[in-house]
Design a protein around this motif. Sequence first.
Motif, PDB file in Angstrom:
ATOM      1  N   UNK A 282       2.143   3.877  -6.022  1.00 36.34           N
ATOM      2  CA  UNK A 282       1.385   2.769  -5.461  1.00 36.34           C
ATOM      3  C   UNK A 282       1.950   2.349  -4.128  1.00 36.34           C
ATOM      4  N   UNK A 283       1.424   1.235  -3.622  1.00 34.80           N
ATOM      5  CA  UNK A 283       1.841   0.734  -2.308  1.00 34.80           C
ATOM      6  C   UNK A 283       3.088  -0.127  -2.484  1.00 34.80           C
ATOM      7  N   UNK A 284       4.221   0.274  -1.903  1.00 34.58           N
ATOM      8  CA  UNK A 284       5.469  -0.453  -2.165  1.00 34.58           C
ATOM      9  C   UNK A 284       5.631  -1.750  -1.385  1.00 34.58           C
ATOM     10  N   UNK A 285       4.945  -1.888  -0.270  1.00 36.83           N
ATOM     11  CA  UNK A 285       5.203  -3.042   0.596  1.00 36.83           C
ATOM     12  C   UNK A 285       3.959  -3.891   0.807  1.00 36.83           C
ATOM     13  N   UNK A 286       3.202  -4.077  -0.256  1.00 37.28           N
ATOM     14  CA  UNK A 286       2.025  -4.939  -0.181  1.00 37.28           C
ATOM     15  C   UNK A 286       2.459  -6.382   0.074  1.00 37.28           C
ATOM     16  N   UNK A 287       1.604  -7.131   0.737  1.00 38.94           N
ATOM     17  CA  UNK A 287       1.928  -8.512   1.075  1.00 38.94           C
ATOM     18  C   UNK A 287       1.599  -9.474  -0.056  1.00 38.94           C
ATOM     19  N   UNK A 288       0.699  -9.101  -0.943  1.00 40.35           N
ATOM     20  CA  UNK A 288       0.348  -9.972  -2.057  1.00 40.35           C
ATOM     21  C   UNK A 288       1.552 -10.159  -2.973  1.00 40.35           C
ATOM     22  N   UNK A 289       1.972 -11.401  -3.240  1.00 40.45           N
ATOM     23  CA  UNK A 289       3.147 -11.628  -4.103  1.00 40.45           C
ATOM     24  C   UNK A 289       2.910 -11.106  -5.522  1.00 40.45           C
ATOM     25  N   UNK A 290       3.604 -10.055  -5.898  1.00 40.09           N
ATOM     26  CA  UNK A 290       3.451  -9.422  -7.209  1.00 40.09           C
ATOM     27  C   UNK A 290       4.779  -9.544  -7.957  1.00 40.09           C
ATOM     28  N   UNK A 291       4.802 -10.285  -9.079  1.00 40.99           N
ATOM     29  CA  UNK A 291       6.067 -10.479  -9.810  1.00 40.99           C
ATOM     30  C   UNK A 291       6.744  -9.189 -10.252  1.00 40.99           C
ATOM     31  N   UNK A 292       5.971  -8.111 -10.389  1.00 41.70           N
ATOM     32  CA  UNK A 292       6.591  -6.851 -10.804  1.00 41.70           C
ATOM     33  C   UNK A 292       7.506  -6.288  -9.726  1.00 41.70           C
ATOM     34  N   UNK A 293       7.404  -6.794  -8.490  1.00 40.96           N
ATOM     35  CA  UNK A 293       8.261  -6.355  -7.396  1.00 40.96           C
ATOM     36  C   UNK A 293       9.403  -7.341  -7.125  1.00 40.96           C
ATOM     37  N   UNK A 294       9.549  -8.349  -7.963  1.00 39.59           N
ATOM     38  CA  UNK A 294      10.544  -9.387  -7.695  1.00 39.59           C
ATOM     39  C   UNK A 294      11.946  -8.799  -7.567  1.00 39.59           C
ATOM     40  N   UNK A 295      12.609  -9.142  -6.462  1.00 41.18           N
ATOM     41  CA  UNK A 295      13.984  -8.692  -6.222  1.00 41.18           C
ATOM     42  C   UNK A 295      14.909  -9.895  -6.267  1.00 41.18           C
ATOM     43  N   UNK A 296      15.883  -9.838  -7.147  1.00 35.27           N
ATOM     44  CA  UNK A 296      16.790 -10.963  -7.328  1.00 35.27           C
ATOM     45  C   UNK A 296      17.981 -10.915  -6.390  1.00 35.27           C
ATOM     46  N   UNK A 297      17.765 -11.299  -5.140  1.00 35.40           N
ATOM     47  CA  UNK A 297      18.898 -11.448  -4.225  1.00 35.40           C
ATOM     48  C   UNK A 297      19.751 -12.624  -4.690  1.00 35.40           C
ATOM     49  N   UNK A 298      20.885 -12.840  -4.037  1.00 42.63           N
ATOM     50  CA  UNK A 298      21.729 -13.975  -4.420  1.00 42.63           C
ATOM     51  C   UNK A 298      20.964 -15.287  -4.287  1.00 42.63           C
ATOM     52  N   UNK A 299      20.246 -15.416  -3.166  1.00 43.31           N
ATOM     53  CA  UNK A 299      19.489 -16.642  -2.951  1.00 43.31           C
ATOM     54  C   UNK A 299      18.364 -16.814  -3.945  1.00 43.31           C
ATOM     55  N   UNK A 300      17.636 -15.745  -4.236  1.00 43.25           N
ATOM     56  CA  UNK A 300      16.515 -15.836  -5.168  1.00 43.25           C
ATOM     57  C   UNK A 300      17.000 -16.095  -6.597  1.00 43.25           C
ATOM     58  N   UNK A 301      18.122 -15.502  -6.962  1.00 44.31           N
ATOM     59  CA  UNK A 301      18.666 -15.772  -8.303  1.00 44.31           C
ATOM     60  C   UNK A 301      19.095 -17.227  -8.418  1.00 44.31           C
ATOM     61  N   UNK A 302      19.683 -17.748  -7.350  1.00 38.62           N
ATOM     62  CA  UNK A 302      20.129 -19.139  -7.380  1.00 38.62           C
ATOM     63  C   UNK A 302      18.928 -20.093  -7.434  1.00 38.62           C
TER      64      UNK A 302
END
Length: 359
Positions: free
Chosen positions: A10-30
Motif C-alpha cells: 500500500x501507500x506508506x506515506x499517505x496524509x490521512x491519519x491512519x492509526x495502523x501507521x502510528x509511530x511511538x516516538x518519545x514525544x508521542x509515547x509521552x
Amino acid sequence: MYEAYFGLRGKPFQLNPDPSFFYGSRGHRRAMAYLEYGLHQNEGFIVITGEIGAGKTLLVRSLLEKLDPKKIVAANLVSTQIDADDILRLVAASFGIPCKHLSKSDLLLAIEAFLVSTTAAGKRALLIVDEAQNLTPRAVEELRMLSNFQLEDHALLQSFLVGQPEFRSIMQSPEMVQLRQRVIASYHLGPLDLQETQAYVEHRLGCVGWKGNPGFDQDAMREIYQASQGIPRRINAVCDRVMLGAFLSEQRRVTADLVAQIVEEMREEQVTPSVSESVATSQPLAALPAGMLDLQRLLASPDLAKALTAAGPSFDMTRFEERLALLERTVSTTLNALGQLIRTAPQGGGQEDRESAGK
C-alpha cells in the motif's frame, strides 16, 4: 503508482491519519501517557498541543481505537471558528443527543441527563476537542461549565483539548484562569529528531511490507530530516514525492541528491505562475495556475466556513484539508510534468511547419 514497483502492499506515506501507521516516538509515547493518565483520573482537562502536522490527530485516533466502547462513550469534535452559541449543540450532536430547536437551558438539561444515564449504565463520557485553538474564549468557558456536572462526588465528563501551539497562549490569558485550574496535565508535542525521523520512515515503510527496496542512504535520511524539520506530515509529503521520483527514474536507492532535487522541486511549487508564462519561458509548471486553486484562500473563504458549519459535527475538517492538499499536489505534479514535456519537445518540426506556411 510506485507501490507495485517497490513491492509494497500500500501507500506508506499517505496524509490521512491512519492509526495502523502510528509511530511511538518519545514525544508521542509521552503524549499518549498523558491522555491515558487523564482517562484514569476521570476528571478535569488534559491539554495536548503541537505544530501543524506533528501527529496530534493521529494520536487522538490511536487513543480512540484503544478505548473499550462498553466502558467509555467518546465524542470527537473537530472545531472550526465556533462560539459559545454553537459549541453546546456540537457537543450534544457529537454524543448523539437530539438538540434541534432546544433552548440553551433545555440543551444543558439534555446533556446532563445523557451524562447521568451514561454514568448510571457503568460507562464514562469522554469529549475530545481537536483544533481547540479555533474556540473562542466564550466557547472554552462553556466547555469548562460542562465539567461542573457531577453525580455525587464523581465528574460526569472528561475532556481532552488538542490544538496548535497558539492554544497555549490562549490558555494563559486572564479569562482562562478558571479553566487552567481544571487542567490536570498538559503536554506539547514537539518534532522528531534525526534518529526518530529515520525510524519513522522505516516504520511506515515496514507497515506496507518494505524489504529494503528502495534502500535509503544515511545522507538521504539527513536531507529528509532537514527538509521536514522532523514534522511527521512534512516527512510524509517529502518521502511520498521521493518514492515517486525514485520510481520515475527507475532507481532502487534513495540518495541525498535525489532528495535534494525533490525538495527543490517542492519549493518551486510554492510559486504560482500562469500557464502562459510557464509555457512561454519553457519553465516547469511548478504549481497550480493562479486562481485555479489557492488552498489557503479557499479555507479562509466565508462561504466555505458557512458550508462547513452547516455540514455538522460529523464533518472531518482535518481530513478535508488533507484531501485538498493532496489534490493540489497531484494537479501540481501533473502540470510540472507537462511543462517538462513542453520544454524538452523537439523544436525542428515547428520550424518546418513555419517555413511551409510561409511558402
